[in-house]
Design a protein around this motif. Structure first.
Motif, PDB file in Angstrom:
ATOM      1  N   LEU A 145       0.896  -1.190  -0.071  1.00  0.00           N
ATOM      2  CA  LEU A 145      -0.110   0.052  -0.070  1.00  0.00           C
ATOM      3  C   LEU A 145       0.930   1.266  -0.052  1.00  0.00           C
ATOM      4  O   LEU A 145       1.624   1.380   0.817  1.00  0.00           O
ATOM      5  N   CYS A 146       0.636   2.081  -1.030  1.00  0.00           N
ATOM      6  CA  CYS A 146       1.479   3.314  -1.132  1.00  0.00           C
ATOM      7  C   CYS A 146       0.905   4.544  -0.786  1.00  0.00           C
ATOM      8  O   CYS A 146       1.413   5.294  -0.040  1.00  0.00           O
ATOM      9  N   VAL A 147      -0.579   4.738  -1.113  1.00  0.00           N
ATOM     10  CA  VAL A 147      -1.280   5.995  -0.814  1.00  0.00           C
ATOM     11  C   VAL A 147      -2.641   5.637  -0.486  1.00  0.00           C
ATOM     12  O   VAL A 147      -2.989   4.637  -1.167  1.00  0.00           O
ATOM     13  N   THR A 148      -3.280   5.977   0.326  1.00  0.00           N
ATOM     14  CA  THR A 148      -4.797   6.137   0.852  1.00  0.00           C
ATOM     15  C   THR A 148      -5.466   7.440   0.261  1.00  0.00           C
ATOM     16  O   THR A 148      -4.617   8.429   0.941  1.00  0.00           O
ATOM     17  N   ALA A 149      -6.229   7.645  -0.645  1.00  0.00           N
ATOM     18  CA  ALA A 149      -6.754   9.073  -0.829  1.00  0.00           C
ATOM     19  C   ALA A 149      -8.284   8.817  -0.480  1.00  0.00           C
ATOM     20  O   ALA A 149      -8.995   7.888  -0.756  1.00  0.00           O
ATOM     21  N   THR A 150      -8.577   9.845   0.282  1.00  0.00           N
ATOM     22  CA  THR A 150     -10.035   9.834   0.727  1.00  0.00           C
ATOM     23  C   THR A 150     -10.537  10.941   0.052  1.00  0.00           C
ATOM     24  O   THR A 150     -10.225  12.386   0.452  1.00  0.00           O
ATOM     25  N   SER A 151     -11.748  10.993  -0.724  1.00  0.00           N
ATOM     26  CA  SER A 151     -12.297  12.025  -1.281  1.00  0.00           C
ATOM     27  C   SER A 151     -13.834  12.222  -0.469  1.00  0.00           C
ATOM     28  O   SER A 151     -14.593  11.237  -0.443  1.00  0.00           O
ATOM     29  N   VAL A 152     -14.207  13.584  -0.242  1.00  0.00           N
ATOM     30  CA  VAL A 152     -15.253  13.572   0.493  1.00  0.00           C
ATOM     31  C   VAL A 152     -16.309  14.522  -0.557  1.00  0.00           C
ATOM     32  O   VAL A 152     -15.872  15.694  -0.991  1.00  0.00           O
ATOM     33  N   GLY A 153     -17.536  14.102  -0.843  1.00  0.00           N
ATOM     34  CA  GLY A 153     -18.340  14.921  -1.559  1.00  0.00           C
ATOM     35  C   GLY A 153     -19.550  15.302  -0.733  1.00  0.00           C
ATOM     36  O   GLY A 153     -19.795  14.476   0.356  1.00  0.00           O
ATOM     37  N   VAL A 154     -20.289  16.336  -1.249  1.00  0.00           N
ATOM     38  CA  VAL A 154     -21.574  16.617  -0.442  1.00  0.00           C
ATOM     39  C   VAL A 154     -22.602  16.922  -1.685  1.00  0.00           C
ATOM     40  O   VAL A 154     -22.383  17.307  -2.577  1.00  0.00           O
ATOM     41  N   GLN A 155     -23.618  16.497  -1.044  1.00  0.00           N
ATOM     42  CA  GLN A 155     -24.798  16.689  -2.134  1.00  0.00           C
ATOM     43  C   GLN A 155     -25.988  17.270  -1.217  1.00  0.00           C
ATOM     44  O   GLN A 155     -26.338  16.769  -0.256  1.00  0.00           O
ATOM     45  N   THR A 156     -26.655  18.379  -1.625  1.00  0.00           N
ATOM     46  CA  THR A 156     -27.648  19.054  -1.012  1.00  0.00           C
ATOM     47  C   THR A 156     -29.190  18.308  -1.493  1.00  0.00           C
ATOM     48  O   THR A 156     -29.137  17.772  -2.565  1.00  0.00           O
ATOM     49  N   GLU A 157     -30.034  18.525  -0.418  1.00  0.00           N
ATOM     50  CA  GLU A 157     -31.206  18.100  -0.762  1.00  0.00           C
ATOM     51  C   GLU A 157     -31.989  18.665  -1.960  1.00  0.00           C
ATOM     52  O   GLU A 157     -32.625  18.135  -2.664  1.00  0.00           O
ATOM     53  N   ARG A 158     -31.628  19.957  -2.076  1.00  0.00           N
ATOM     54  CA  ARG A 158     -32.208  20.593  -3.251  1.00  0.00           C
ATOM     55  C   ARG A 158     -31.215  21.673  -3.752  1.00  0.00           C
ATOM     56  O   ARG A 158     -30.529  22.269  -2.961  1.00  0.00           O
ATOM     57  N   ALA A 159     -31.531  22.222  -5.082  1.00  0.00           N
ATOM     58  CA  ALA A 159     -30.675  23.172  -5.465  1.00  0.00           C
ATOM     59  C   ALA A 159     -30.593  24.534  -4.696  1.00  0.00           C
ATOM     60  O   ALA A 159     -31.916  24.786  -4.023  1.00  0.00           O
TER      61      ALA A 159
END
Length: 162
Positions: A145-159
């Protein structure tokens, strides 16, 4: 559930061009004969270089220009993982890298992604916000294991209203 993964060959030219794009001209990223490069065991990759693996990912959801198997995604950003999503309700919120082992030119990385944590928070303008992590592991040809990348996304209930 983790995806099947794909291979990402680490090429000397890619590493050099990536480092130059960051204005980082240290010899460890380009000159195999420099003493600093020899001290680290050969040409290594700059931090965040693993993001270049997207060029090798089959059906990468954010690239609507490349040839792909099957139809392209309906919305830019639609797809699995922690991305924000389409329809003006999502965004990429964070990116974290944990470095475990150096990556050298000539390595072939196996890249796998799995879902991470999910949580919710009440927003002020777009309603409930759903956060989701996508955890990507980069292992070399020896399975290290060389790298662990954690991406966080967010989605709203409405625009969000303007």
């Amino acid at each position: 559930m983790a995806d099947e993964g794909f291979e990402f060959p680490v090429d000397r030219t890619q590493v050099m061009l990536f480092a130059r794009s960051l204005l980082d001209i240290r010899p460890e990223f380009s000159d195999p004969n420099d003493p600093a490069t020899k001290a680290v065991g050969g040409i290594v990759t700059p931090p965040t270089f693993v993001q270049c693996s997207a060029h090798w990912q089959p059906n990468y959801p954010l690239d609507i220009t490349r040839p792909r198997q099957g139809p392209p995604p309906a919305q830019r950003g639609d797809g699995p993982g922690g991305g924000g999503g389409g329809l003006g309700r999502g965004l990429h919120a964070e990116q974290h890298y944990e470095y475990h082992h150096p990556i050298h030119v000539g390595d072939t990385l196996t890249v796998t992604t799995k879902p991470g944590n999910r949580w919710e928070k009440e927003g002020r303008r777009g309603g409930k916000m759903t956060f989701s992590e996508s955890v990507t592991e980069y292992r070399n040809q020896d399975g290290v294991l060389c790298v662990t990348a954690t991406s966080v996304g967010v989605q709203t209930e409405r625009a969000v209203d303007q």
